[in-house]
Write a protein that holds these residues in place. Structure first.
Motif, PDB file in Angstrom:
ATOM      1  N   ASP A 175       0.819  -1.244   0.262  1.00  0.00           N
ATOM      2  CA  ASP A 175      -0.085  -0.047  -0.051  1.00  0.00           C
ATOM      3  C   ASP A 175       0.810   1.203   0.106  1.00  0.00           C
ATOM      4  O   ASP A 175       1.557   1.739   1.253  1.00  0.00           O
ATOM      5  N   THR A 176       0.936   2.030  -1.153  1.00  0.00           N
ATOM      6  CA  THR A 176       1.464   2.910  -1.318  1.00  0.00           C
ATOM      7  C   THR A 176       0.902   4.306  -1.712  1.00  0.00           C
ATOM      8  O   THR A 176       0.133   4.420  -2.482  1.00  0.00           O
ATOM      9  N   LEU A 177       0.941   5.595  -1.019  1.00  0.00           N
ATOM     10  CA  LEU A 177       0.162   6.553  -1.433  1.00  0.00           C
ATOM     11  C   LEU A 177       1.363   7.727  -1.080  1.00  0.00           C
ATOM     12  O   LEU A 177       2.011   7.962  -0.156  1.00  0.00           O
ATOM     13  N   GLU A 178       1.406   8.397  -2.500  1.00  0.00           N
ATOM     14  CA  GLU A 178       2.528   9.514  -2.449  1.00  0.00           C
ATOM     15  C   GLU A 178       1.845  10.891  -3.311  1.00  0.00           C
ATOM     16  O   GLU A 178       0.927  10.492  -4.097  1.00  0.00           O
ATOM     17  N   GLY A 179       2.347  12.011  -2.885  1.00  0.00           N
ATOM     18  CA  GLY A 179       1.970  13.227  -3.350  1.00  0.00           C
ATOM     19  C   GLY A 179       2.955  13.928  -3.627  1.00  0.00           C
ATOM     20  O   GLY A 179       4.045  14.046  -2.758  1.00  0.00           O
ATOM     21  N   VAL A 180       3.091  14.973  -4.539  1.00  0.00           N
ATOM     22  CA  VAL A 180       3.945  16.109  -4.796  1.00  0.00           C
ATOM     23  C   VAL A 180       3.185  17.535  -5.175  1.00  0.00           C
ATOM     24  O   VAL A 180       2.470  17.226  -5.912  1.00  0.00           O
ATOM     25  N   MET A 181       3.738  18.530  -4.665  1.00  0.00           N
ATOM     26  CA  MET A 181       3.455  19.628  -4.815  1.00  0.00           C
ATOM     27  C   MET A 181       4.862  20.261  -5.867  1.00  0.00           C
ATOM     28  O   MET A 181       5.859  20.166  -5.494  1.00  0.00           O
ATOM     29  N   LEU A 182       4.218  20.499  -7.054  1.00  0.00           N
ATOM     30  CA  LEU A 182       5.384  20.833  -8.125  1.00  0.00           C
ATOM     31  C   LEU A 182       5.173  22.207  -8.552  1.00  0.00           C
ATOM     32  O   LEU A 182       4.065  22.714  -8.940  1.00  0.00           O
ATOM     33  N   GLY A 183       6.091  23.030  -8.287  1.00  0.00           N
ATOM     34  CA  GLY A 183       6.046  24.582  -8.512  1.00  0.00           C
ATOM     35  C   GLY A 183       6.565  24.996  -9.706  1.00  0.00           C
ATOM     36  O   GLY A 183       7.849  24.616 -10.088  1.00  0.00           O
ATOM     37  N   LEU A 184       5.833  25.719 -10.663  1.00  0.00           N
ATOM     38  CA  LEU A 184       6.312  25.821 -12.181  1.00  0.00           C
ATOM     39  C   LEU A 184       6.187  27.375 -12.192  1.00  0.00           C
ATOM     40  O   LEU A 184       5.661  28.387 -11.672  1.00  0.00           O
ATOM     41  N   LYS A 185       7.531  27.856 -12.970  1.00  0.00           N
ATOM     42  CA  LYS A 185       7.623  29.265 -13.268  1.00  0.00           C
ATOM     43  C   LYS A 185       7.495  29.633 -14.895  1.00  0.00           C
ATOM     44  O   LYS A 185       8.272  28.782 -15.482  1.00  0.00           O
ATOM     45  N   THR A 186       6.771  30.630 -15.347  1.00  0.00           N
ATOM     46  CA  THR A 186       6.940  30.793 -16.932  1.00  0.00           C
ATOM     47  C   THR A 186       7.812  32.222 -16.629  1.00  0.00           C
ATOM     48  O   THR A 186       7.151  33.184 -16.030  1.00  0.00           O
ATOM     49  N   PRO A 187       8.929  32.169 -17.248  1.00  0.00           N
ATOM     50  CA  PRO A 187      10.004  33.431 -16.895  1.00  0.00           C
ATOM     51  C   PRO A 187       9.206  34.554 -18.266  1.00  0.00           C
ATOM     52  O   PRO A 187       8.385  34.296 -18.954  1.00  0.00           O
ATOM     53  N   ARG A 188       9.840  35.694 -17.782  1.00  0.00           N
ATOM     54  CA  ARG A 188       9.719  36.746 -18.567  1.00  0.00           C
ATOM     55  C   ARG A 188       9.844  36.509 -19.909  1.00  0.00           C
ATOM     56  O   ARG A 188      10.886  35.729 -20.263  1.00  0.00           O
ATOM     57  N   GLU A 189       9.021  37.238 -20.630  1.00  0.00           N
ATOM     58  CA  GLU A 189       9.459  37.349 -22.330  1.00  0.00           C
ATOM     59  C   GLU A 189       9.454  38.493 -22.738  1.00  0.00           C
ATOM     60  O   GLU A 189       8.666  39.755 -22.336  1.00  0.00           O
ATOM     61  N   GLU A 190      10.211  38.943 -23.512  1.00  0.00           N
ATOM     62  CA  GLU A 190      10.585  40.175 -24.233  1.00  0.00           C
ATOM     63  C   GLU A 190       9.561  40.538 -25.286  1.00  0.00           C
ATOM     64  O   GLU A 190       9.133  39.787 -26.206  1.00  0.00           O
ATOM     65  N   LEU A 191       8.772  41.762 -25.205  1.00  0.00           N
ATOM     66  CA  LEU A 191       7.722  42.243 -26.218  1.00  0.00           C
ATOM     67  C   LEU A 191       8.191  42.931 -27.225  1.00  0.00           C
ATOM     68  O   LEU A 191       9.541  43.464 -27.199  1.00  0.00           O
ATOM     69  N   ASP A 192       7.386  43.285 -28.194  1.00  0.00           N
ATOM     70  CA  ASP A 192       8.232  43.993 -29.378  1.00  0.00           C
ATOM     71  C   ASP A 192       8.316  45.473 -29.057  1.00  0.00           C
ATOM     72  O   ASP A 192       9.369  46.001 -29.686  1.00  0.00           O
ATOM     73  N   ASP A 193       7.662  46.128 -28.018  1.00  0.00           N
ATOM     74  CA  ASP A 193       7.989  47.458 -27.682  1.00  0.00           C
ATOM     75  C   ASP A 193       9.372  47.417 -26.671  1.00  0.00           C
ATOM     76  O   ASP A 193       9.638  48.436 -26.075  1.00  0.00           O
ATOM     77  N   MET A 194       9.861  46.393 -26.512  1.00  0.00           N
ATOM     78  CA  MET A 194      11.261  46.089 -25.755  1.00  0.00           C
ATOM     79  C   MET A 194      10.939  46.050 -24.243  1.00  0.00           C
ATOM     80  O   MET A 194      11.671  45.932 -23.460  1.00  0.00           O
ATOM     81  N   SER A 195       9.684  46.184 -24.041  1.00  0.00           N
ATOM     82  CA  SER A 195       9.338  45.881 -22.287  1.00  0.00           C
ATOM     83  C   SER A 195       9.166  44.364 -22.341  1.00  0.00           C
ATOM     84  O   SER A 195       9.425  43.457 -23.263  1.00  0.00           O
ATOM     85  N   TYR A 196       8.917  44.023 -21.048  1.00  0.00           N
ATOM     86  CA  TYR A 196       8.597  42.396 -20.662  1.00  0.00           C
ATOM     87  C   TYR A 196       7.608  42.385 -20.069  1.00  0.00           C
ATOM     88  O   TYR A 196       6.958  42.925 -19.272  1.00  0.00           O
ATOM     89  N   THR A 197       7.371  40.922 -20.241  1.00  0.00           N
ATOM     90  CA  THR A 197       5.972  40.422 -19.473  1.00  0.00           C
ATOM     91  C   THR A 197       6.309  40.138 -18.000  1.00  0.00           C
ATOM     92  O   THR A 197       7.479  39.880 -17.534  1.00  0.00           O
ATOM     93  N   GLU A 198       5.255  39.942 -17.243  1.00  0.00           N
ATOM     94  CA  GLU A 198       5.501  39.514 -15.885  1.00  0.00           C
ATOM     95  C   GLU A 198       5.692  37.856 -15.897  1.00  0.00           C
ATOM     96  O   GLU A 198       5.233  37.093 -16.640  1.00  0.00           O
ATOM     97  N   GLU A 199       6.497  37.848 -14.651  1.00  0.00           N
ATOM     98  CA  GLU A 199       6.597  36.307 -14.636  1.00  0.00           C
ATOM     99  C   GLU A 199       5.253  35.585 -13.966  1.00  0.00           C
ATOM    100  O   GLU A 199       4.756  36.328 -13.311  1.00  0.00           O
TER     101      GLU A 199
END
Length: 489
Positions: A175-199
């Motif tokens: 009897d095996t019961l396991e769980g995991v919290m997996l944290g994910l990040k989407t990094p900033r990306e540069e936009l056409d106007d040279m600004s950046y998105t939020e992470e």
């Protein structure tokens, strides 16, 4: 008609050539089986490819490895009905990706070396090559073992003993019961106007009961466990007077009023923060401070959750003991020595920042990394590895039961790998999905249980595992989240 006959003759010739080639390889391996590698071998020395296993090397010295024609016993791991595969490899063949060790140092001027893979249920258990009739080098999980033959005769345990051991293992693992919290990040990306998105950040909840998956949930922000309960971490982008300052908000999950807000209200420059790692009591970030953000983060910091918006991170003396600090300084010096004059010119190689250290994923482990600061803080610095794994106060679990090399040989190209503390499942990150695999007897079953879609740019910054009764407790936090996959219990 002549063309048809010629075509048939060519096919027959090719078939005979292939048969002769295969037969010659089989005869060569058969000869090696008969006269060279079958026998009892003693472990004379151990080289560690995986720092986690360093404490166990003394227990391996002088132990035996038994190799038979279709059975092998490596320490206490007995495999029946194995087969051997012979291949000739060149000097660039990698023995360890973690240590960047190739087979070249063992070639002794040869163009090729005969490498034999031990295969059980179509999976590679280990690899070895003979240095002489009585000397062998054996690669097993995170070790490189130097062996000496002590006997030509091999005997293994009886079938009844093997059945008793297998029945005990099955009973313990019922009897095996396991769980995991997996944290994910989407990094900033540069936009056409040279600004950046939020992470952006989110947390996946993945669990299984005897390999059967439950609901797979997703929720915004980072949700993580602490001794005081389940907490939430989010990043708030504040803008004022033309400047942007990233602020961390952290507190007990669901208690908004408890979020800690210690950021300064003094907006005189930009401060961009990007999370690299989340643990129970510490996070690691990369940071930019200045007026011309170009997507570079020259500053590394390790920050206590209890004071998460602190201006600077832990100092080297707070992270490492004296022996570890000496190793850190040696790694820094080695990195500087390896740089070209042009690279040194743009970096502050004469001094080092006492807090420019972080924790980051690499080759299936959370590892300490450092960075040499640039002279122009709008540029990126120069990263270098520190050969020290974070201790328990930074991360509770940081073990790979299956080596990176073995996973790579089975699965090919992938980004990252996470193996559960009980060694029952593996989460393998590919470009656009995370595949969940079953592990049996320490071996990966290569047909995935399930595949979870993720964004191609997403990075894993946290993996917090639990088992038993904690699985139900942790899952409650995610019940109102988005369901990625349906219940499979």
């Amino acid at each position: 008609m002549m063309k048809v006959k010629r075509y048939i003759i060519i096919l027959i010739t090719i078939f005979i050539s292939m048969f002769i080639s295969c037969k010659s390889v089989n005869k060569k391996l058969e000869k090696m089986n008969s006269f060279k590698f079958i026998g009892v071998w003693k472990i004379n020395s151990v080289e560690v490819f995986d720092e986690d296993e360093a404490d166990y090397t003394d227990n391996m010295l002088n132990k035996e490895i038994k190799i038979g024609s279709n059975e092998i016993k490596i320490l206490d791991n007995n495999k029946k009905q194995v087969r051997y595969k012979l291949k000739a490899v060149k000097s660039d063949y990698m023995l360890s990706y973690e240590k960047n060790v190739s087979i070249s140092k063992y070639m002794n001027g040869k163009e090729f070396i005969d490498l034999i893979s031990v295969i059980d249920n179509n999976q590679v258990v280990g690899e070895f090559f003979l240095n002489s009739d009585t000397e062998m080098t054996f690669i097993y999980h995170g070790y490189l073992l130097n062996l000496t033959k002590i006997s030509e005769n091999v005997s293994f345990r009886s079938d009844e003993e093997e059945k008793d051991i297998n029945s005990e293992i099955k009973y313990d693992d019922f009897d095996t019961l396991e769980g995991v919290m997996l944290g994910l990040k989407t990094p900033r990306e540069e936009l056409d106007d040279m600004s950046y998105t939020e992470e952006s950040y989110r947390t996946l909840w993945i669990s299984h009961h005897n390999y059967r998956l439950g609901y797979v949930y997703a929720k915004e922000n980072i949700i993580f466990p602490r001794l005081s309960g389940i907490w939430s971490l989010r990043v708030k982008e504040n803008s004022k007077d033309g400047f942007i300052i990233d602020e961390f908000k952290v507190g007990v999950y669901g208690e908004v009023s408890s979020e800690k807000n210690e950021i300064s209200n003094n907006f005189v420059t930009n401060i961009y923060k990007s999370i690299l790692f989340v643990g129970n009591d510490y996070i690691a970030i990369q940071k930019y401070v200045g007026d011309n953000f170009q997507g570079n983060y020259p500053i590394y910091e390790i920050i206590p959750v209890s004071n998460i918006n602190i201006d600077s991170g832990l100092q080297v003396n707070e992270i490492f003991n004296e022996k570890e600090k000496e190793k850190y300084l040696n790694e820094l010096k080695n990195k500087i020595d390896s740089l070209s004059d042009e690279e040194k010119e743009r970096l502050n190689v004469g001094t080092y920042d006492e807090s420019n250290v972080a924790i980051k994923r690499e080759l299936g482990k959370w590892r300490f990394i450092g960075k040499i600061l640039p002279k122009n803080m709008n540029e990126d610095g120069e990263e270098f590895n520190i050969g020290i794994l974070p201790e328990k106060r930074f991360i509770n679990y940081n073990t790979m039961y299956i080596s990176w090399k073995d996973l790579k040989s089975e699965l090919g190209l992938f980004k990252d790998a996470f193996i559960s503390p009980l060694g029952k499942i593996a989460l393998i990150q590919f470009d656009k999905y995370i595949s969940i695999y079953k592990i049996e007897n320490g071996m990966l079953i290569t047909e995935p249980i399930e595949m979870i879609p993720i964004d191609e740019n997403e990075e894993v910054i946290m993996a917090e595992w639990c088992d038993g009764s904690y699985v139900e407790q942790w899952e409650k936090v995610f019940l109102d989240g988005d369901v990625i996959l349906d219940d499979n219990y």
